[in-house]
Every structure is written in C-alpha cells, then in structure tokens.
Design a protein around this motif. Structure first.
Motif, PDB file in Angstrom:
ATOM      1  N   ILE A 152       0.867  -1.175   0.000  1.00 34.42           N
ATOM      2  CA  ILE A 152       0.000   0.000   0.000  1.00 34.42           C
ATOM      3  C   ILE A 152       0.905   1.227   0.000  1.00 34.42           C
ATOM      4  CG2 ILE A 152      -1.875   1.221   1.178  1.00 34.42           C
ATOM      5  CD1 ILE A 152      -2.458  -1.425   2.677  1.00 34.42           C
ATOM      6  N   VAL A 153       0.922   1.950  -1.109  1.00 32.49           N
ATOM      7  CA  VAL A 153       1.774   3.131  -1.249  1.00 32.49           C
ATOM      8  C   VAL A 153       0.889   4.364  -1.054  1.00 32.49           C
ATOM      9  CG1 VAL A 153       3.403   4.367  -2.712  1.00 32.49           C
ATOM     10  CG2 VAL A 153       3.229   1.879  -2.871  1.00 32.49           C
ATOM     11  N   MET A 154       1.251   5.217  -0.071  1.00 30.62           N
ATOM     12  CA  MET A 154       0.392   6.329   0.307  1.00 30.62           C
ATOM     13  C   MET A 154       1.144   7.651   0.293  1.00 30.62           C
ATOM     14  SD  MET A 154      -1.442   4.511   3.623  1.00 30.62           S
ATOM     15  CE  MET A 154      -2.678   5.800   3.844  1.00 30.62           C
ATOM     16  N   ASP A 155       0.419   8.717   0.030  1.00 29.33           N
ATOM     17  CA  ASP A 155       0.927  10.045   0.327  1.00 29.33           C
ATOM     18  C   ASP A 155       1.083  10.143   1.842  1.00 29.33           C
ATOM     19  OD1 ASP A 155       1.129  13.080  -0.717  1.00 29.33           O
ATOM     20  OD2 ASP A 155       0.027  13.054   1.186  1.00 29.33           O
ATOM     21  N   GLU A 156       2.021  10.967   2.312  1.00 29.71           N
ATOM     22  CA  GLU A 156       2.255  11.038   3.752  1.00 29.71           C
ATOM     23  C   GLU A 156       1.038  11.535   4.527  1.00 29.71           C
ATOM     24  OE1 GLU A 156       5.348  13.764   4.737  1.00 29.71           O
ATOM     25  OE2 GLU A 156       4.594  15.364   3.436  1.00 29.71           O
ATOM     26  N   ASN A 157       0.124  12.217   3.862  1.00 29.07           N
ATOM     27  CA  ASN A 157      -1.086  12.711   4.511  1.00 29.07           C
ATOM     28  C   ASN A 157      -2.338  11.921   4.130  1.00 29.07           C
ATOM     29  OD1 ASN A 157       0.145  15.044   5.840  1.00 29.07           O
ATOM     30  ND2 ASN A 157       0.429  15.831   3.770  1.00 29.07           N
ATOM     31  N   ALA A 158      -2.180  10.865   3.346  1.00 31.31           N
ATOM     32  CA  ALA A 158      -3.325  10.057   2.930  1.00 31.31           C
ATOM     33  C   ALA A 158      -3.801   9.182   4.090  1.00 31.31           C
ATOM     34  CB  ALA A 158      -2.957   9.192   1.731  1.00 31.31           C
ATOM     35  N   VAL A 159      -5.060   8.723   3.996  1.00 30.05           N
ATOM     36  CA  VAL A 159      -5.631   7.933   5.088  1.00 30.05           C
ATOM     37  C   VAL A 159      -6.478   6.780   4.543  1.00 30.05           C
ATOM     38  CG1 VAL A 159      -5.663   9.843   6.735  1.00 30.05           C
ATOM     39  CG2 VAL A 159      -7.663   9.447   5.272  1.00 30.05           C
ATOM     40  N   LEU A 160      -6.536   5.719   5.342  1.00 26.66           N
ATOM     41  CA  LEU A 160      -7.547   4.678   5.212  1.00 26.66           C
ATOM     42  C   LEU A 160      -8.525   4.866   6.370  1.00 26.66           C
ATOM     43  CD1 LEU A 160      -5.364   1.532   4.350  1.00 26.66           C
ATOM     44  CD2 LEU A 160      -6.306   3.254   2.808  1.00 26.66           C
ATOM     45  N   GLY A 161      -9.496   3.948   6.493  1.00 25.72           N
ATOM     46  CA  GLY A 161     -10.486   4.111   7.558  1.00 25.72           C
ATOM     47  C   GLY A 161     -11.035   2.784   8.038  1.00 25.72           C
ATOM     48  N   PRO A 162     -11.884   2.818   9.065  1.00 23.52           N
ATOM     49  CA  PRO A 162     -12.506   1.590   9.569  1.00 23.52           C
ATOM     50  C   PRO A 162     -13.392   0.930   8.517  1.00 23.52           C
ATOM     51  CG  PRO A 162     -12.766   3.402  11.134  1.00 23.52           C
ATOM     52  CD  PRO A 162     -12.267   4.007   9.861  1.00 23.52           C
ATOM     53  N   VAL A 163     -13.617  -0.384   8.688  1.00 20.17           N
ATOM     54  CA  VAL A 163     -14.486  -1.124   7.769  1.00 20.17           C
ATOM     55  C   VAL A 163     -15.672  -1.721   8.520  1.00 20.17           C
ATOM     56  CG1 VAL A 163     -12.608  -1.635   6.166  1.00 20.17           C
ATOM     57  CG2 VAL A 163     -13.130  -3.251   8.003  1.00 20.17           C
ATOM     58  N   ASP A 164     -15.996  -1.172   9.703  1.00 19.46           N
ATOM     59  CA  ASP A 164     -17.135  -1.679  10.466  1.00 19.46           C
ATOM     60  C   ASP A 164     -18.419  -1.502   9.663  1.00 19.46           C
ATOM     61  OD1 ASP A 164     -16.515   1.149  10.983  1.00 19.46           O
ATOM     62  OD2 ASP A 164     -18.345   1.123  12.175  1.00 19.46           O
ATOM     63  N   PRO A 165     -19.296  -2.525   9.632  1.00 21.13           N
ATOM     64  CA  PRO A 165     -20.498  -2.453   8.798  1.00 21.13           C
ATOM     65  C   PRO A 165     -21.485  -1.401   9.287  1.00 21.13           C
ATOM     66  CG  PRO A 165     -20.512  -4.437  10.146  1.00 21.13           C
ATOM     67  CD  PRO A 165     -19.177  -3.821  10.329  1.00 21.13           C
ATOM     68  N   GLY A 179       1.474  -3.592  11.267  1.00 16.38           N
ATOM     69  CA  GLY A 179       2.141  -4.622  10.484  1.00 16.38           C
ATOM     70  C   GLY A 179       1.694  -4.687   9.043  1.00 16.38           C
ATOM     71  N   LEU A 180       0.970  -3.664   8.578  1.00 17.74           N
ATOM     72  CA  LEU A 180       0.529  -3.648   7.186  1.00 17.74           C
ATOM     73  C   LEU A 180       1.672  -3.198   6.280  1.00 17.74           C
ATOM     74  CD1 LEU A 180      -3.019  -2.065   7.614  1.00 17.74           C
ATOM     75  CD2 LEU A 180      -2.455  -4.473   7.221  1.00 17.74           C
ATOM     76  N   PRO A 181       1.706  -3.674   5.030  1.00 20.05           N
ATOM     77  CA  PRO A 181       2.806  -3.355   4.109  1.00 20.05           C
ATOM     78  C   PRO A 181       2.664  -1.962   3.502  1.00 20.05           C
ATOM     79  CG  PRO A 181       1.221  -4.754   3.003  1.00 20.05           C
ATOM     80  CD  PRO A 181       0.732  -4.623   4.423  1.00 20.05           C
ATOM     81  N   VAL A 182       2.815  -0.942   4.337  1.00 24.54           N
ATOM     82  CA  VAL A 182       2.605   0.451   3.923  1.00 24.54           C
ATOM     83  C   VAL A 182       3.939   1.101   3.581  1.00 24.54           C
ATOM     84  CG1 VAL A 182       1.835   2.729   4.695  1.00 24.54           C
ATOM     85  CG2 VAL A 182       0.499   0.702   5.262  1.00 24.54           C
ATOM     86  N   LYS A 183       3.937   1.859   2.501  1.00 20.62           N
ATOM     87  CA  LYS A 183       5.104   2.635   2.084  1.00 20.62           C
ATOM     88  C   LYS A 183       4.644   4.060   1.773  1.00 20.62           C
ATOM     89  CE  LYS A 183       8.472   2.944  -1.700  1.00 20.62           C
ATOM     90  NZ  LYS A 183       8.907   2.335  -2.985  1.00 20.62           N
ATOM     91  N   VAL A 184       5.398   5.041   2.228  1.00 20.87           N
ATOM     92  CA  VAL A 184       5.063   6.450   1.981  1.00 20.87           C
ATOM     93  C   VAL A 184       5.892   6.966   0.807  1.00 20.87           C
ATOM     94  CG1 VAL A 184       5.095   8.791   2.915  1.00 20.87           C
ATOM     95  CG2 VAL A 184       4.404   6.885   4.364  1.00 20.87           C
ATOM     96  N   GLY A 185       5.231   7.625  -0.139  1.00 18.53           N
ATOM     97  CA  GLY A 185       5.944   8.202  -1.283  1.00 18.53           C
ATOM     98  C   GLY A 185       5.361   7.756  -2.602  1.00 18.53           C
ATOM     99  N   LEU A 186       4.485   8.582  -3.169  1.00 14.73           N
ATOM    100  CA  LEU A 186       3.842   8.243  -4.442  1.00 14.73           C
ATOM    101  C   LEU A 186       4.683   8.713  -5.622  1.00 14.73           C
ATOM    102  CD1 LEU A 186       0.144   9.280  -3.695  1.00 14.73           C
ATOM    103  CD2 LEU A 186       1.002   6.957  -3.935  1.00 14.73           C
ATOM    104  N   PRO A 187       4.667   7.979  -6.728  1.00 12.70           N
ATOM    105  CA  PRO A 187       5.306   8.480  -7.951  1.00 12.70           C
ATOM    106  C   PRO A 187       4.611   9.770  -8.408  1.00 12.70           C
ATOM    107  CG  PRO A 187       4.760   6.139  -8.146  1.00 12.70           C
ATOM    108  CD  PRO A 187       4.092   6.630  -6.905  1.00 12.70           C
ATOM    109  N   PRO A 188       5.371  10.725  -8.956  1.00 10.27           N
ATOM    110  CA  PRO A 188       4.765  11.988  -9.417  1.00 10.27           C
ATOM    111  C   PRO A 188       3.640  11.775 -10.425  1.00 10.27           C
ATOM    112  CG  PRO A 188       7.171  12.121  -9.452  1.00 10.27           C
ATOM    113  CD  PRO A 188       6.825  10.703  -9.161  1.00 10.27           C
TER     114      PRO A 188
END
Length: 274
Positions: free
Chosen positions: A138-151, A235-244
């Motif tokens: 999961i490659v994210m901008d440093e300010n990007a976010v995911l969220g809860p998945v509660d139904p 422990g999620l495979p997160v990396k910060v830094g999106l390609p331009p």
C-alpha cells in the motif's frame, strides 16, 4: 447567406453546450496516455478506482459516485485480461460504497498471482480500505488515510445497534431493534472473518485476527482517519511516497468548476529565495 442576431445566439448556445463534452474527451485521452506511460515504466496493468465529482453531462451537472457493482464488474474484467505473472497497480480514491462490490474486488486482487500494489493519493475509506487490505503493498501520500471497515446498517453503525441491546433489557427494546441487532451481529462477524481471511495471506493468523478486529469492531466513527504511521504499526505493508505520475493522473479527474473556488494558490513549486 445572412445571419441574424437570433441565429448567432443559437450557434453560440450550441457551441457552449458541446464544449464540456469536448473538454471531457480531451481529458479522457490524456488519462489513457498517462496510464499507458505508467504501465510501461512499471511493466504492470494500472487500474483506477477514483470516485469524485465530475461534470459529465451536457449541462455540466456534477455526479458523485461510490463503489458499486458496475465498478466490480469492470475491475474484475481488467484483472481477467491481465496475465498471471503481470503485476497489478490500483489507484484508489474513494469514500467507499457497496460491501459486496468491494469484497469482490478485494478477493480478485488477493487471488492474483503477481504483485498487487495499491496507491492512495488522498483517501480510501470503508470499502476502499477493504480493497487496500488485499494488496501486497500500500503506497500512500504522507497525509493520505484509510479508515474503519465496520459495517453500517442504513444510517446506523452495527456496533452502536449492538451496544443499545447490550445496555437495555429486552423488555425495553422493540422488535425492530432486536431484528436489527441480529443482522448487525451477523454483519460484524462476516466483515471480521472476511478481513481476517484477507490478512492471513500476509501475516500470522493471530495477528490477522487482531488487525481485523481493529478495523471492524467499531471502536471509532466510520470516517475516522488512519494515517501511514498508524497502519505501519499494525504490520501492514505500507510505504510512503507516491510516484509523481499518480498526482498528475489525479489532476485529470477534476472537480466541477465553481463560480468562486474555495481553495486558491499559485500552482507551481516554490524554491527558497536567496
């Protein structure tokens, strides 16, 4: 041939009506060119799942979109057209949507034999997070976010419905609420089991169950933002830094123009003045 003022008016109206369509067509062509450039540079197939307002109609009326069955059909078709040994890249920008559609996409990504990378430039909430959890990276901008998945059951979180039933005696609860509580419990179990199955592909079973509870038990509101550092800590495979190129691609999904923009700035990077 002589043209009256009335003729010029109708000609102007006709041209004005078709200008948004011509502009949209040009933007779509630019998207395809940029997507192909990204695919060649990464030797992958790139799929975009971007939901925001766009002026799509003849009258320029903005349309908001969410993950639906049509999206899942298109993504699954793109995956079927991709060789097993070719990596998949997904650009995610969505508030979420239909759980069934999100789970179908996530399952298909999980089954793909080559590497799956999800790019999150801004946010991928709810069903978008469910899809992101199926990725190898999961490659994210440093300010990007995911969220809860509660139904969510209609306008109510399933966890909140269960809390009402737990805090009140059955004599004080109407039949409709008891039925909703039964459905809520099933929904909570289903989502937690599904997320656990997704995560077990990439982490030990007990850790997968704990992370699944973290996302699905309803400890926060449904729009609670989870940034890269918090996600890495799980422990999620997160990396910060999106390609331009990902930012450039997002620019080709514009919001509809407003009479007065709510945000303005000079759109060029600044260097420090000496």
């Amino acid at each position: 041939m002589n043209f009256s003022l009335f003729d010029f008016f109708w000609l102007f109206l006709l041209i004005s009506s078709f200008m948004p369509l011509l502009k949209q067509r040009r933007i779509e062509q630019e998207r395809v060119r940029l997507i192909r450039r990204l695919e060649r540079s990464r030797s992958s197939r790139l799929i975009t799942l971007i939901h925001r307002q766009e002026s799509l109609t003849l009258l320029g009326i903005p349309i908001s979109r969410y993950i639906n069955v049509e999206d899942s059909e298109q993504v699954l078709r793109a995956i079927r057209l991709t060789p097993d040994d070719m990596p998949l890249d997904i650009v995610l920008h969505t508030p979420g949507g239909l759980v069934l559609a999100a789970e179908q996409i996530a399952s298909a990504l999980c089954k793909h034999k080559a590497k799956v990378t999800v790019f999150v430039p801004h946010y991928a909430m709810s069903g978008g997070t469910l899809i992101a959890l199926a990725a190898d990276e999961i490659v994210m901008d440093e300010n990007a976010v995911l969220g809860p998945v509660d139904p969510q059951l209609g306008e109510w979180p399933a966890a909140s419905i269960l809390k009402v039933v737990a805090e009140k005696s059955k004599d004080e609860i109407d039949d409709k609420t008891l039925i909703l509580a039964d459905i809520a419990q099933k929904a909570m179990n289903q989502v937690q089991d599904y997320v656990t199955c997704l995560l077990q592909e990439r982490m030990p079973p007990e850790q997968a169950r704990e992370v699944a509870r973290f996302f699905s038990e309803g400890r926060w509101t449904h729009d609670y933002p989870l940034g890269p550092e918090r996600l890495e800590g799980l422990g999620l495979p997160v990396k910060v830094g999106l390609p331009p190129e990902i930012y450039a691609l997002m620019d080709l999904y514009p919001q509809p123009a407003q009479r007065r923009p709510s945000v303005e700035y000079v759109p060029f990077p600044y260097g420090r003045e000496k």
